[in-house]
Design a protein around this motif. Structure first.
Motif, PDB file in Angstrom:
ATOM      1  N   ALA B 223    -103.666 103.723 -94.663  1.00  0.00           N
ATOM      2  CA  ALA B 223    -103.593 105.183 -94.702  1.00  0.00           C
ATOM      3  C   ALA B 223    -102.185 105.662 -94.358  1.00  0.00           C
ATOM      4  CB  ALA B 223    -104.611 105.779 -93.734  1.00  0.00           C
ATOM      5  N   PHE B 224    -101.586 105.057 -93.351  1.00  0.00           N
ATOM      6  CA  PHE B 224    -100.234 105.475 -92.962  1.00  0.00           C
ATOM      7  C   PHE B 224     -99.224 105.189 -94.060  1.00  0.00           C
ATOM      8  CE2 PHE B 224    -101.631 105.448 -88.419  1.00  0.00           C
ATOM      9  CZ  PHE B 224    -101.206 106.724 -88.114  1.00  0.00           C
ATOM     10  N   ARG B 225     -99.459 104.111 -94.801  1.00  0.00           N
ATOM     11  CA  ARG B 225     -98.498 103.742 -95.837  1.00  0.00           C
ATOM     12  C   ARG B 225     -98.601 104.620 -97.077  1.00  0.00           C
ATOM     13  NH1 ARG B 225     -99.248  97.378 -95.246  1.00  0.00           N
ATOM     14  NH2 ARG B 225     -97.639  96.981 -93.672  1.00  0.00           N
ATOM     15  N   ALA B 226     -99.655 105.400 -97.160  1.00  0.00           N
ATOM     16  CA  ALA B 226     -99.800 106.261 -98.330  1.00  0.00           C
ATOM     17  C   ALA B 226     -98.656 107.269 -98.386  1.00  0.00           C
ATOM     18  CB  ALA B 226    -101.141 106.992 -98.270  1.00  0.00           C
ATOM     19  N   PRO B 227     -98.294 107.701 -99.603  1.00  0.00           N
ATOM     20  CA  PRO B 227     -97.233 108.713 -99.718  1.00  0.00           C
ATOM     21  C   PRO B 227     -97.659 110.016 -99.071  1.00  0.00           C
ATOM     22  CG  PRO B 227     -98.311 108.319-101.832  1.00  0.00           C
ATOM     23  CD  PRO B 227     -98.798 107.267-100.903  1.00  0.00           C
TER      24      PRO B 227
END
Lengths: 234, 234
Positions: B223-227
DNA sequence: GCCTCATTTGGACGCCTGTACAAATGCTAG
DNA sequence: CTAGCATTTGTACAGGCGTCCAAATGAGGC
């Protein structure tokens, strides 16, 4: 004597057209109880508070609902039908989407939208009821947990199946876990909407439904798209 | 009383040295109260139940803690120090990792591990206390919310700063939202550990700390890595 | 008019709550 | 052994709780 609230909301200083719902005392009680329960939980709200807030007599609550538990169940009965119907419709709509990427996002949105939106076809909207569920669930009230499980497990399983279809490479356990986290994120946001604002210094607004919905869908979709969790990766 | 949570696989059967804690009545009361509060919430547990469970007299609780609120605050005082110290240490460790990908995962793990692990250097472990926080938070108990905010906001902000450093391209609001969801997922898992098992037909085990940790870290990192979330995407 | 049934009312019931306090107890120092 | 202090005990209190009930009230059919 308790001459606090003489007569009630119906003949009060209300204009004419909008407050049509307040026809019966029974509905006034349901509405007031849902409002109070969703704000403070089940145990913390007394029947006398509900009576005062609804303008009803204490005995009338017993008359209409039998007991405090009966009142809670009546609230669930009032909402679970419309909410699950809405979720089914949205799920069906979402499942008709061909592209798996778009479909995933649509399913996630269908899963949580009825819990976040203010209008779900029943009195008070879905958000208040969802907040009630989250708060009461956290209280570990037995009766409530039974009702919740009975009412929402089937539809939740349908969503999990739909997600599995979008993500055939994932073990079902992973999908269940991530669905569980999604529910947790929604619950937490409903219970503590102000925390987001406090942690972000007002930059984010937890009480803004649209913003919350967009953020949560975006994050959840990213989580679902992640590869399978290797148990040994701990 | 009944040992209800068999949650921890790591340091279970310790033979000799550990259970020396039951020296003073005061500690016995604290322990019993934490156990009961974490299981049923604050309001639902009476002082008489705590007295009985701890083997203390009702009056002794008032003597040691003044009031029920005082007892709750004592529980927080007992845990917040060690837990925040542990989280700071883990955060520092994590921040020393060079590779941003690995660092992100380590920070997420450091953020939630003290809340999930059974041992945090204080009596009863961090999981029970974290469950207590989650349950009490959901009750909207004013005093508790004040204490929680005071105690945990600073360290939470430190984590958010660390995450921002790993993800400089993300608006801070997005990071706050996703951190918020992470907290929600942890809370929900602590409050309803059995729901995962029920929804997955036993395939996943919500009471298994290692499994929960691995799943939640994996999902959160994704989730954190999502844009960045486009606000207009709603 | 009256009769009927649904609803509302005010109050009572027993139980449980958190708190307070005087008396009893136990432990430790002198 | 005794004095002094920390702790424990048992009990009392005032008040809130959910539930129950007999009487009062209301509206509609005859």
């Amino acid at each position: 004597m308790a001459p606090v609230f003489p007569l009630c909301p119906e003949v009060a200083p209300v204009p004419v057209s909008m407050p049509q719902r307040q026809t019966s005392m029974r509905e006034a009680i349901l509405d007031a109880a849902e409002e109070l329960f969703s704000k403070s939980g089940f145990r913390a709200v007394s029947m006398r508070e509900i009576a005062q807030a609804s303008g009803a007599n204490l005995g009338s609550i017993s008359y209409h609902f039998g007991s405090k538990d009966g009142l809670l169940r009546a609230i669930y009965d009032q909402h679970s039908g419309p909410m699950n119907r809405r979720r089914s419709e949205l799920l069906n709509e979402a499942q008709r989407i061909r592209d798996p990427e778009d479909r995933l996002a649509a399913i996630v949105r269908a899963f949580i939208l009825p819990s976040l939106s203010e209008a779900d076809g029943s009195v008070g909207g879905g958000a208040r009821f969802a907040r009630l569920r989250a708060v009461v669930m956290a209280e570990r009230h037995e009766e409530a947990q039974k009702i919740i499980a009975e009412t929402f497990n089937p539809i939740n399983l349908a969503f999990i199946d739909a997600l599995q279809e979008c993500l055939p490479h994932l073990p079902r356990a992973d999908i269940v876990w991530r669905t569980h986290f999604l529910l947790g994120a929604v619950s937490y946001t409903l219970i503590n909407p102000w925390r987001v604002a406090r942690l972000s210094d007002g930059e984010a607004d937890g009480e803004n439904t649209q913003e919350a919905l967009a953020q949560i869908v975006h994050a959840a979709v990213a989580a679902f798209r992640a590869p399978a969790t290797d148990g040994a990766a701990a």
